[in-house]
Motif scaffolding. Structure first.
Motif, PDB file in Angstrom:
ATOM      1  N   ASN A  47       4.883  -3.973  10.347  1.00 31.28           N
ATOM      2  CA  ASN A  47       6.346  -4.571  10.744  1.00 31.28           C
ATOM      3  C   ASN A  47       6.932  -5.792  10.332  1.00 31.28           C
ATOM      4  N   ASP A  49       8.657  -5.533   7.652  1.00 28.22           N
ATOM      5  CA  ASP A  49      10.147  -5.023   7.089  1.00 28.22           C
ATOM      6  C   ASP A  49      11.052  -5.003   8.134  1.00 28.22           C
ATOM      7  N   HIS A  50      10.793  -5.306   9.183  1.00 26.00           N
ATOM      8  CA  HIS A  50      11.809  -5.363  10.251  1.00 26.00           C
ATOM      9  C   HIS A  50      12.145  -4.024  10.705  1.00 26.00           C
ATOM     10  N   GLY A  52      12.164  -1.191   8.681  1.00 25.66           N
ATOM     11  CA  GLY A  52      12.371  -0.247   7.754  1.00 25.66           C
ATOM     12  C   GLY A  52      13.958  -0.162   7.566  1.00 25.66           C
ATOM     13  N   SER A  54      17.586  -0.126   6.390  1.00 25.16           N
ATOM     14  CA  SER A  54      17.955  -0.628   5.008  1.00 25.16           C
ATOM     15  C   SER A  54      19.573  -0.363   4.981  1.00 25.16           C
ATOM     16  N   ARG A  87      10.190   1.152  14.064  1.00 27.06           N
ATOM     17  CA  ARG A  87      10.802   1.881  13.029  1.00 27.06           C
ATOM     18  C   ARG A  87      12.333   1.975  13.407  1.00 27.06           C
ATOM     19  N   LYS A 106      10.907   5.177   7.811  1.00 25.38           N
ATOM     20  CA  LYS A 106       9.672   4.509   7.850  1.00 25.38           C
ATOM     21  C   LYS A 106       8.379   5.543   8.165  1.00 25.38           C
ATOM     22  N   GLU A 109       7.690   7.212   4.741  1.00 28.28           N
ATOM     23  CA  GLU A 109       7.105   6.391   3.793  1.00 28.28           C
ATOM     24  C   GLU A 109       5.721   5.965   4.277  1.00 28.28           C
TER      25      GLU A 109
END
Length: 443
Positions: A47, A49-50, A52, A54, A87, A106, A109
């Protein structure tokens, strides 16, 4: 966590069992504590990456742009324990509903689309599920890895990974056909063996099929198995030696016409084209030699010597009766001729045998003579041995027992063809030393 350490330490040093310290219990407690810590760290990592997110839009994968909606949490079971995955959720209003409008980058990925099990846990579940009945695999997974899953979940994941393994196999075959894959380097001798063995299946898989049951129905479907291995060396007595860890397997419940390209692709991957000598070694089943002629033209063809000897013994029983002294003497003389490759002599001796009164037995004798006639060029055993070739197909016969039988033919088992093929795909990878390759290709 510090409090848990204190509690484990106190229990370990407490007087229990007459003053003995219970190291085993402490080991499991420490492992559980480590899993707890590990799951916390893993959740923080996933987590970091907040979610995911973008940007306000992401490609939906079907030519449109999906818009960011909100964050959604997913429960994920891992080899370290349960984690909660945050996510970013995107929605595509242009995609049809049957294709799915939600987009969660996410999940893609991290390879957790449509599943609540992490890739690492799926790998463990598939491995134990490939080796033993699913419920026993579930128990071992809990004991060995400290991971608790339901039996049905382990079955479904194992079969799903098997389906993915077969998709990887097909991708490899396609790459070999187009020349984009790189086969193994040249080898001295490449052996190719194939055989079939029955797998018990559920009734719907045998509808309309004749079989060997008392009522004429079928209870099994034939799984075809092929193996490829190399041979460079000989032992002190001059007998050929299979190269260590050189055997790979392919197999499935499918027709001979479908199986042929599967085995051919594996042989190509293992260095079929540059090999100095290619040997196809098997029993006398016609489908095998039809595939050998179609896919391995020019290969040396050898009928398994021990199957040929069994046919000699069958002739002795048919002509003289089971256990007769005359039959035993006749077979002994023929075995020497067979070992020398004098198959024409054997055929002549079979045809000289006096006719038996039973028309069925007489017909079987004619079939045995035809067996030797059909395969005589594959029975030049003196010549084959002089060149240092194997003359027994024990590798694939053992493979039928280990790759197929040990997992799919246990008491009470009944498979669907799809389920059996998924497990066969896993076992071919596992027992052919290609398990890690499967996961590298999936990464």
């Amino acid at each position: 966590m510090a409090r848990e350490v204190e509690q484990i330490t106190a229990r370990f040093f407490a007087d229990r069992r007459g003053g003995r310290r219970d190291l085993g219990a402490a080991e499991f407690e420490v492992r559980a504590a480590m899993h707890t810590v590990g799951s916390v760290l893993l959740e923080q990592l996933l987590n970091a990456d907040h979610g995911g997110q973008s940007g306000p839009r992401r490609a939906c994968g079907h030519g449109h742009e999906a818009e960011f909606v909100d964050y959604r949490t997913k429960h994920l079971q891992t080899i370290l324990g349960d984690v909660h995955l945050r996510r970013a959720y995107y929605y595509c209003g242009q995609c049809p509903e049957d294709r799915g409008r939600g987009v969660i980058p996410k999940d893609q990925e991290l390879d957790v689309v449509g599943t609540s099990f992490s890739p690492g846990l799926r790998r463990l579940m598939a491995r134990v599920g490939a080796q033993q009945p699913f419920d026993a695999a579930r128990r071992d997974l809990a004991e060995v890895a400290g991971v608790v899953v339901a039996t049905k979940a382990l079955e479904r994941i194992s079969e799903a990974v098997g389906v993915a393994a077969e998709a990887t196999n097909e991708a490899e075959r396609a790459a070999l056909r187009t020349g984009t894959a790189h086969p193994s380097p040249a080898t001295h001798r490449l052996y190719i063996e194939m055989d079939g063995t029955g797998v018990p299946v559920v009734p719907k898989e045998t509808q309309g099929r004749a079989g060997k049951a008392a009522d004429g129905t079928a209870k099994t479907r034939e799984a075809k198995l092929g193996c490829v291995f190399t041979q460079f060396h000989f032992d002190a007595q001059g007998w050929p030696m299979r190269d260590p860890d050189a055997t790979t397997y392919v197999g499935a419940i499918e027709t001979a016409e479908q199986f042929g390209p599967r085995l051919h692709a594996e042989a190509v991957r293992r260095g079929l084209t540059p090999a100095t000598t290619v040997i196809v070694l098997a029993d006398g089943a016609p489908w095998i030699w039809n595939r050998a002629d179609a896919h391995f033209p020019g290969a040396v063809q050898i009928v398994d010597l021990y199957h040929a000897r069994e046919h000699l013994e069958a002739v002795g029983r048919l002509a003289f009766g089971s256990g007769s002294a005359a039959g035993t003497a006749w077979v002994a003389a023929r075995r020497d001729e067979l070992d020398d490759g004098d198959v024409d002599v054997i055929i002549a001796e079979i045809r000289k045998l006096p006719a038996v009164s039973d028309p069925h037995r007489q017909d079987e004798l004619r079939k045995e003579a035809q067996y030797f006639e059909t395969n005589k060029l594959r029975m030049c055993y003196k010549y084959f041995r002089a060149r240092g070739f194997f003359v027994g197909s024990g590798v694939v016969e053992a493979g039928c027992k280990t790759v197929i039988g040990q997992r799919l033919k246990q008491s009470g088992m009944r498979w669907t063809v799809a389920g059996a093929n998924a497990v066969i795909a896993l076992r071919c990878r596992l027992l052919g030393n290609r398990w890690d390759d499967l996961w590298r290709s999936a990464a």
